[in-house]
Design a protein around this motif. Structure first.
Motif, PDB file in Angstrom:
ATOM      1  N   ILE B 245      42.742  27.732 -12.976  1.00 56.12           N
ATOM      2  CA  ILE B 245      42.805  28.366 -14.303  1.00 56.12           C
ATOM      3  C   ILE B 245      41.712  27.813 -15.222  1.00 56.12           C
ATOM      4  O   ILE B 245      41.851  27.844 -16.435  1.00 56.12           O
ATOM      5  CB  ILE B 245      44.205  28.212 -14.964  1.00 56.12           C
ATOM      6  N   GLN B 246      40.622  27.377 -14.635  1.00 55.90           N
ATOM      7  CA  GLN B 246      39.536  26.866 -15.482  1.00 55.90           C
ATOM      8  C   GLN B 246      38.984  27.965 -16.388  1.00 55.90           C
ATOM      9  O   GLN B 246      38.700  27.743 -17.573  1.00 55.90           O
ATOM     10  CB  GLN B 246      38.393  26.289 -14.634  1.00 55.90           C
ATOM     11  N   ASN B 247      38.773  29.159 -15.794  1.00 58.89           N
ATOM     12  CA  ASN B 247      38.270  30.314 -16.553  1.00 58.89           C
ATOM     13  C   ASN B 247      37.121  29.941 -17.481  1.00 58.89           C
ATOM     14  O   ASN B 247      36.091  29.508 -17.023  1.00 58.89           O
ATOM     15  CB  ASN B 247      39.429  31.025 -17.254  1.00 58.89           C
ATOM     16  N   SER B 248      37.317  30.050 -18.796  1.00 57.90           N
ATOM     17  CA  SER B 248      36.177  29.876 -19.715  1.00 57.90           C
ATOM     18  C   SER B 248      35.899  28.426 -20.098  1.00 57.90           C
ATOM     19  O   SER B 248      34.997  28.161 -20.900  1.00 57.90           O
ATOM     20  CB  SER B 248      36.433  30.681 -20.995  1.00 57.90           C
ATOM     21  N   GLU B 252      34.990  21.672 -15.257  1.00 53.31           N
ATOM     22  CA  GLU B 252      36.226  21.602 -14.465  1.00 53.31           C
ATOM     23  C   GLU B 252      36.825  20.205 -14.519  1.00 53.31           C
ATOM     24  O   GLU B 252      37.934  19.985 -14.068  1.00 53.31           O
ATOM     25  CB  GLU B 252      35.918  21.942 -13.013  1.00 53.31           C
ATOM     26  N   THR B 289      45.238  26.857 -24.357  1.00 61.02           N
ATOM     27  CA  THR B 289      45.539  28.200 -23.895  1.00 61.02           C
ATOM     28  C   THR B 289      46.931  28.563 -24.385  1.00 61.02           C
ATOM     29  O   THR B 289      47.823  27.706 -24.443  1.00 61.02           O
ATOM     30  CB  THR B 289      45.484  28.304 -22.356  1.00 61.02           C
ATOM     31  N   GLU B 294      44.964  31.839 -18.921  1.00 63.05           N
ATOM     32  CA  GLU B 294      44.088  33.022 -18.829  1.00 63.05           C
ATOM     33  C   GLU B 294      42.863  32.856 -19.728  1.00 63.05           C
ATOM     34  O   GLU B 294      41.743  33.166 -19.338  1.00 63.05           O
ATOM     35  CB  GLU B 294      44.864  34.287 -19.228  1.00 63.05           C
ATOM     36  N   GLN B 295      43.117  32.423 -20.948  1.00 61.09           N
ATOM     37  CA  GLN B 295      42.023  32.237 -21.908  1.00 61.09           C
ATOM     38  C   GLN B 295      42.180  30.868 -22.575  1.00 61.09           C
ATOM     39  O   GLN B 295      43.308  30.434 -22.830  1.00 61.09           O
ATOM     40  CB  GLN B 295      42.077  33.317 -22.989  1.00 61.09           C
ATOM     41  N   TRP B 296      41.038  30.269 -22.870  1.00 57.03           N
ATOM     42  CA  TRP B 296      41.039  28.954 -23.520  1.00 57.03           C
ATOM     43  C   TRP B 296      40.313  29.045 -24.848  1.00 57.03           C
ATOM     44  O   TRP B 296      39.264  29.677 -24.957  1.00 57.03           O
ATOM     45  CB  TRP B 296      40.358  27.918 -22.638  1.00 57.03           C
TER      46      TRP B 296
END
Lengths: 98, 365
Positions: B245-248, B252, B289, B294-296
């Motif tokens: 769930i690193q996403n934006s 990492e 988040t 999903e989004q940070w």
């Protein structure tokens, strides 16, 4: 009848950090023929103090130094260094820092 | 009469490179800082266990004379050492290096505590910390001879006892990964599927991952989050599988992770430059988040920025309190504590010039 020779008495000078294990006493006396025996005797009199000086394996902790009449046991016979009557043993933490 | 705090006080136990400090507040805006009698020694972790009165536990790692659990019933004014502490049997050949974590057991097992140490092992007390014994199954795990340490040693640093299942627990070991027991500690299995070990030839091994911190969703017990050396992950099946769930997020790599107990899809992380081990760029940022990864969103209001701002936060250096809106507390390796009383929207510096901070834990008296 053979009589067992009495182990020599040594004076142990402790750092302040360990004095809570000895009821506040900075200087204590115990008997033993070697440093190893002295540490065991110390632990008998002040339960738990050995684990402050030695790892579970019995080895002396890395940053603990024992001086027998001014000489570091690491340069003598380590834990097997013999003790004679009226020996003074200083327990000192390693110098840390600059 | 011993020391006490008014009901409702927020108390932070702050473990540092040179002693344990307490920060207290009635409103999470004005804070008092106090020292304790654990001075000058490395305190990796400290908690206030309120299941039986107010017993404080600290992982006290001396520079010279060994590592010991300490406990205090007067908020740090006096400390006791367990009658039978954490100490390996001499025949084991193991040497205690550091005590990393001490956690209170489940609410329905008062008197039970767990501790994690280096070399990796789990210790249990069932008498409120007076005596401790090792979990033998973990000590004798068949893969143990292939476990490798991380930079901090072969440390068991995270313990999550499932409050809904007395037989289930997760642990985090660096650099071994996540392990789980489903039989009360009789056996342990790895729970690392799809978590990456980017530093190994096999990037997805059964074990060998460098987990940094693991937390559990408060109402969905099979949902876990972890910050890893190589990614931020979520599991929906108790660790059987993990999803990145690193996403934006700009890195990492990071150490701590925390969540909002009242809104548990709200998770906080602090990611770092993996080489420098401090903030990415010139702004110290906490990320949040609100949709479980999903989004940070970067949280910056009140956090320092500018050339030369380089702050690092260790694995136990961030926590949330249990109020709503939740408070978030961050301790840095340069001795600052930042606090937010509004779930990260704004921050204030509540302590500075402390020794390097190892851990921050919050309790509500």
């Amino acid at each position: 009848m053979e009589t067992q020779e009495k182990a020599p008495l040594a004076t142990i000078v402790l750092p302040q950090m360990l004095c809570d294990k000895t009821g506040g006493r900075k200087i204590v006396t115990v008997s033993g023929n070697t440093i190893r025996a002295i540490i065991d005797a110390l632990d008998h009199s002040y339960p738990g103090i050995k684990f402050h000086l030695c790892y579970e394996t019995g080895e002396l902790r890395t940053f603990v130094n024992l001086f027998v009449n001014g000489k570091n046991i690491r340069y003598l016979q380590q834990l097997d260094t013999p003790i004679h009557e009226n020996t003074t043993i200083h327990v000192l933490p390693s110098v840390a820092g600059g | 009469m011993g020391k006490s705090y008014a009901s409702g006080t927020i108390l932070l136990t702050v473990g540092t490179k040179r002693g344990l400090f307490l920060l207290s507040s009635s409103d999470r805006q004005k804070w008092d800082i106090e020292t304790t009698e654990l001075k000058g020694q490395r305190v990796f972790y400290a908690i206030l266990d309120q299941r039986n009165g107010h017993r404080m536990f600290a992982a006290n790692n001396g520079d010279f004379f060994g590592s010991f659990v300490r406990y205090s019933d007067d908020f740090g004014e006096t400390w006791q050492t367990p009658e039978q502490g954490i100490q390996f049997p001499s025949e084991s050949g193991q040497k205690l290096q550091n005590i990393w974590v001490i956690e209170a057991g489940r609410p329905d097992e008062p008197g039970t505590l767990y501790a994690g140490v280096d070399p990796a092992s789990l210790w249990v007390s069932k008498d409120n910390g007076v005596t401790w014994s090792a979990n033998e199954a973990l000590l004798n795990h068949p893969t143990r001879d292939r476990w490798e340490p991380g930079a901090g040693g072969l440390c068991l640093h995270t313990i999550v006892a499932d409050p809904t299942n007395p037989l289930r627990m997760w642990i985090g070991i660096s650099a071994v990964g996540c392990m789980r027991t489903d039989d009360g500690g009789a056996t342990w299995t790895f729970a690392n599927k799809n978590t990456r070990a980017g530093f190994q030839p096999d990037k997805y091994p059964e074990f060998g991952q460098c987990i940094h911190r693991l937390i559990q969703h408060p109402t969905q017990p099979d949902t876990l989050y972890q910050q890893n050396h190589c990614g931020i992950y979520k599991s929906l099946d108790a660790g059987d599988n993990w999803v990145d769930i690193q996403n934006s997020l700009p890195s990492e790599f990071g150490f701590p992770i925390a969540l909002d107990n009242h809104h548990p899809d709200t998770v906080f992380v602090i990611v770092e430059d993996p080489e420098a081990r401090n903030n990415v760029g010139d702004h110290f940022v906490v990320y949040r988040t609100e949709d479980a990864g999903e989004q940070w969103q970067p949280l910056t209001a009140g956090l320092p920025t500018g050339h030369g701002v380089r702050l690092g936060v260790l694995r136990h250096g961030m926590c949330a309190d249990t109020l709503d809106p939740c408070g978030i507390y961050v301790g840095t390796n340069t001795g600052q504590i930042f606090a937010s009383h509004d779930r990260g929207d704004s921050w204030q510096l509540i302590a500075d010039f402390l020794p390097s901070v190892y851990s921050v834990n919050a309790a509500i008296i």
